[in-house]
Motif scaffolding. Structure first.
Motif, mmCIF file in Angstrom:
data_model
loop_
_atom_site.group_PDB
_atom_site.id
_atom_site.type_symbol
_atom_site.label_atom_id
_atom_site.label_comp_id
_atom_site.label_asym_id
_atom_site.label_seq_id
_atom_site.Cartn_x
_atom_site.Cartn_y
_atom_site.Cartn_z
ATOM 1 N N ASP A 34 0.831 -1.207 0.000
ATOM 2 C CA ASP A 34 0.000 0.000 0.000
ATOM 3 C C ASP A 34 0.867 1.259 0.000
ATOM 4 O OD1 ASP A 34 -2.051 -1.799 0.158
ATOM 5 O OD2 ASP A 34 -3.073 -0.829 1.814
ATOM 6 N N ILE A 35 1.915 1.251 0.805
ATOM 7 C CA ILE A 35 2.833 2.396 0.841
ATOM 8 C C ILE A 35 3.412 2.636 -0.542
ATOM 9 C CG2 ILE A 35 5.027 3.269 1.742
ATOM 10 C CD1 ILE A 35 4.449 1.738 4.330
ATOM 11 N N THR A 36 3.819 1.566 -1.206
ATOM 12 C CA THR A 36 4.430 1.683 -2.534
ATOM 13 C C THR A 36 3.452 2.271 -3.547
ATOM 14 O OG1 THR A 36 5.891 -0.200 -2.102
ATOM 15 C CG2 THR A 36 5.560 0.415 -4.400
ATOM 16 N N VAL A 37 2.214 1.791 -3.533
ATOM 17 C CA VAL A 37 1.210 2.272 -4.500
ATOM 18 C C VAL A 37 0.948 3.761 -4.324
ATOM 19 C CG1 VAL A 37 -1.220 2.142 -5.173
ATOM 20 C CG2 VAL A 37 0.089 0.045 -4.829
ATOM 21 N N GLY A 77 8.881 -1.520 -9.093
ATOM 22 C CA GLY A 77 7.729 -1.691 -8.218
ATOM 23 C C GLY A 77 7.938 -2.831 -7.228
ATOM 24 N N LEU A 78 8.420 -3.960 -7.724
ATOM 25 C CA LEU A 78 8.725 -5.096 -6.847
ATOM 26 C C LEU A 78 9.849 -4.751 -5.883
ATOM 27 C CD1 LEU A 78 8.524 -7.983 -9.489
ATOM 28 C CD2 LEU A 78 6.829 -7.405 -7.734
ATOM 29 N N LEU A 189 0.319 1.326 -11.259
ATOM 30 C CA LEU A 189 -0.752 0.624 -11.970
ATOM 31 C C LEU A 189 -0.648 -0.891 -11.787
ATOM 32 C CD1 LEU A 189 -0.827 2.692 -15.293
ATOM 33 C CD2 LEU A 189 -2.473 2.782 -13.395
ATOM 34 N N MET A 190 0.588 -1.399 -11.722
ATOM 35 C CA MET A 190 0.793 -2.829 -11.574
ATOM 36 C C MET A 190 0.291 -3.333 -10.217
ATOM 37 S SD MET A 190 4.435 -4.907 -11.501
ATOM 38 C CE MET A 190 4.993 -4.064 -10.024
ATOM 39 N N LEU A 191 0.445 -2.511 -9.180
ATOM 40 C CA LEU A 191 0.167 -2.963 -7.816
ATOM 41 C C LEU A 191 -1.160 -2.477 -7.254
ATOM 42 C CD1 LEU A 191 3.753 -2.270 -6.380
ATOM 43 C CD2 LEU A 191 2.798 -4.512 -6.950
ATOM 44 N N ALA A 193 -4.228 -2.852 -7.887
ATOM 45 C CA ALA A 193 -5.346 -3.801 -7.743
ATOM 46 C C ALA A 193 -5.263 -4.590 -6.439
ATOM 47 C CB ALA A 193 -5.366 -4.756 -8.932
ATOM 48 N N PHE A 194 -4.088 -4.590 -5.795
ATOM 49 C CA PHE A 194 -3.876 -5.397 -4.585
ATOM 50 C C PHE A 194 -3.889 -4.565 -3.304
ATOM 51 C CE2 PHE A 194 -1.588 -7.264 -8.208
ATOM 52 C CZ PHE A 194 -2.233 -8.492 -8.295
ATOM 53 N N VAL A 195 -4.271 -3.295 -3.418
ATOM 54 C CA VAL A 195 -4.284 -2.404 -2.256
ATOM 55 C C VAL A 195 -5.325 -2.863 -1.236
ATOM 56 C CG1 VAL A 195 -4.913 -0.075 -1.517
ATOM 57 C CG2 VAL A 195 -3.359 -0.378 -3.430
ATOM 58 N N ASP A 196 -4.929 -2.879 0.033
ATOM 59 C CA ASP A 196 -5.838 -3.275 1.107
ATOM 60 C C ASP A 196 -6.698 -2.108 1.589
ATOM 61 O OD1 ASP A 196 -5.080 -5.964 1.263
ATOM 62 O OD2 ASP A 196 -3.362 -5.501 2.527
ATOM 63 N N VAL A 197 -6.088 -0.929 1.699
ATOM 64 C CA VAL A 197 -6.777 0.247 2.227
ATOM 65 C C VAL A 197 -7.013 1.232 1.086
ATOM 66 C CG1 VAL A 197 -6.708 2.142 3.896
ATOM 67 C CG2 VAL A 197 -5.654 -0.069 4.466
ATOM 68 N N GLY A 198 -8.289 1.469 0.757
ATOM 69 C CA GLY A 198 -8.624 2.376 -0.329
ATOM 70 C C GLY A 198 -8.333 3.833 0.014
ATOM 71 N N PRO A 199 -8.271 4.696 -0.985
ATOM 72 C CA PRO A 199 -7.959 6.122 -0.755
ATOM 73 C C PRO A 199 -8.896 6.800 0.242
ATOM 74 C CG PRO A 199 -7.883 5.609 -3.093
ATOM 75 C CD PRO A 199 -8.443 4.403 -2.413
#
Length: 287
Positions: A34-37, A77-78, A189-191, A193-199
Motif C-alpha cells: 500500500d505504501i508503494t502504490v 515496483g517489486l 498501476l501494476m500494484l 489492484a492489490f491495495v488493502d486500504v482504499g484512498p
C-alpha cells in the motif's frame, strides 16, 4: 567551484532523503504494498509537475522505449515493495544494510550484460558481504522476522541492481526525473489492484506522510541527484551514495529510537565497506 559546491550539497541532500525513505515503513500504518502504490502515485504527479515546470519533454523518443519503461517499472515496483517489507520486518538499520548489498550484486550481474569476467577482488567483496549479512542474521529460520526481513532486503537489492543495469543498458538517454516518471506510474498501476486500504479509508496522518514520502523523499531526491551529476564525477556520486545506510540508521535512531546492536554495526560496516569499494572500482574504470 561554486557550482561544484552546490552540486555536492544537492547530492548529500538527495542521499539523505534516500536514506530517510526507509523511515516511512515504520511511520505509515500501511502494508509495504500500500505504501508503494500511494507513494508512486504521488511521486508520478510531482514529477509531471516538475517536468512541466522545467519545460522538459514527457513523451519518450521511440515507441520501443515504452516497452522498456514498462519492464523497468515492474522491476522497480517489486523492489520498492520488498524494500519497505524488509524494513518493517527487520528494522531500519538492518533492513537498509541488507538492501545495500546491491553494489556487490551488481558486479555479479554485470557480466551478463557486458560479457566481462569476474575478478578475484569481486569474489573477496562478495565473501565480505556474505559474512556481514551472516552477522546480521539472528537465527537461520524464516520464522524469525529479522531473518526474513534480511532475505527480503537482499532480494530488494537484487531487483534494484537489475533495474540499474537495465536502465543503463537500454534507457540511459533519458534524465532522472523523466525515467522515474514512467517507472512510478507503471509500478503504481501494476500494484494498485492489490491495495488493502482504499484512498477514502486512509487515516489523515498517513495521507500527509504519504505526500511527504512521494514528493520530498521520492521526486525531490531523484531530481537533485540527476542535477548534481552535471558537475560531479560518477566516482564522487557513487561514494557519497554509500552514506545512505549511515543516514538511514542515524535518522532511525533520532526519530524512531531504533538502536542497532554491536553485531549489526559490525555487519553493516563490512557490507557498506564492500559496497564503497565496488562502487569506487566500477566508477574509477569509467572515469
Amino acid at each position: 567551484m561554486r557550482s561544484e559546491q552546490s552540486a555536492l550539497i544537492q547530492l548529500h541532500t538527495a542521499v539523505l532523503l534516500f536514506g530517510g525513505t526507509a523511515l516511512f515503513s515504520k511511520l505509515i500504518g500501511l502494508s509495504a504494498l500500500d505504501i508503494t502504490v500511494y507513494r508512486t502515485a504521488i511521486a508520478f504527479i510531482a514529477l509531471v509537475c516538475l517536468l512541466k515546470f522545467q519545460g522538459k519533454a514527457i513523451a519518450l523518443n521511440h515507441k520501443k522505449d515504452y516497452g522498456i519503461a514498462i519492464i523497468l517499472g515492474i522491476v522497480v515496483g517489486l523492489h520498492w515493495v520488498t524494500y519497505f517489507a524488509g524494513m518493517q520486518l527487520a528494522g531500519i538499520a538492518t533492513g537498509i544494510i541488507a538492501f545495500f548489498t546491491y553494489p556487490v550484486i551488481t558486479v555479479f550481474l554485470e557480466p551478463f550484460f557486458n560479457k566481462q569476467k569476474l575478478k578475484s577482488k569481486d569474489i573477496i567483496s562478495a565473501i565480505t558481504v556474505l559474512f556481514g549479512i551472516y552477522l546480521l542474521v539472528p537465527e537461520a529460520s524464516l520464522g524469525n522476522d529479522v531473518t526474513l526481513g534480511i532475505i527480503t532486503g537482499v532480494f530488494s537489492g537484487l531487483l534494484f541492481a537489475l533495474r540499474n543495469l537495465l536502465q543503463k543498458q537500454y534507457f540511459s538517454s533519458y534524465g532522472g526525473p523523466q525515467t522515474m516518471l514512467y517507472q512510478t506510474i507503471v509500478a503504481c498501476l501494476m500494484l494498485c489492484a492489490f491495495v488493502d486500504v482504499g484512498p477514502t479509508d486512509l487515516p489523515e496522518q498517513d495521507i500527509w506522510l504519504l505526500l511527504l514520502a512521494g514528493i520530498i523523499f521520492t521526486a525531490a531526491p531523484h531530481a537533485l541527484f540527476a542535477s548534481s551529476l552535471r558537475f560531479l564525477s560518477a566516482t564522487t556520486a557513487g561514494l557519497i551514495s554509500c552514506l545512505q545506510p549511515l543516514y538511514g540508521t542515524v535518522l532511525a535512531f533520532m526519530l524512531l529510537s531504533e538502536q542497532p546492536n554491536m553485531m549489526t554495526l559490525i555487519g553493516g560496516l563490512l557490507v557498506v565497506s564492500a559496497a564503497c569499494f565496488e562502487t569506487w572500482s566500477i566508477t574509477r574504470k569509467k572515469a
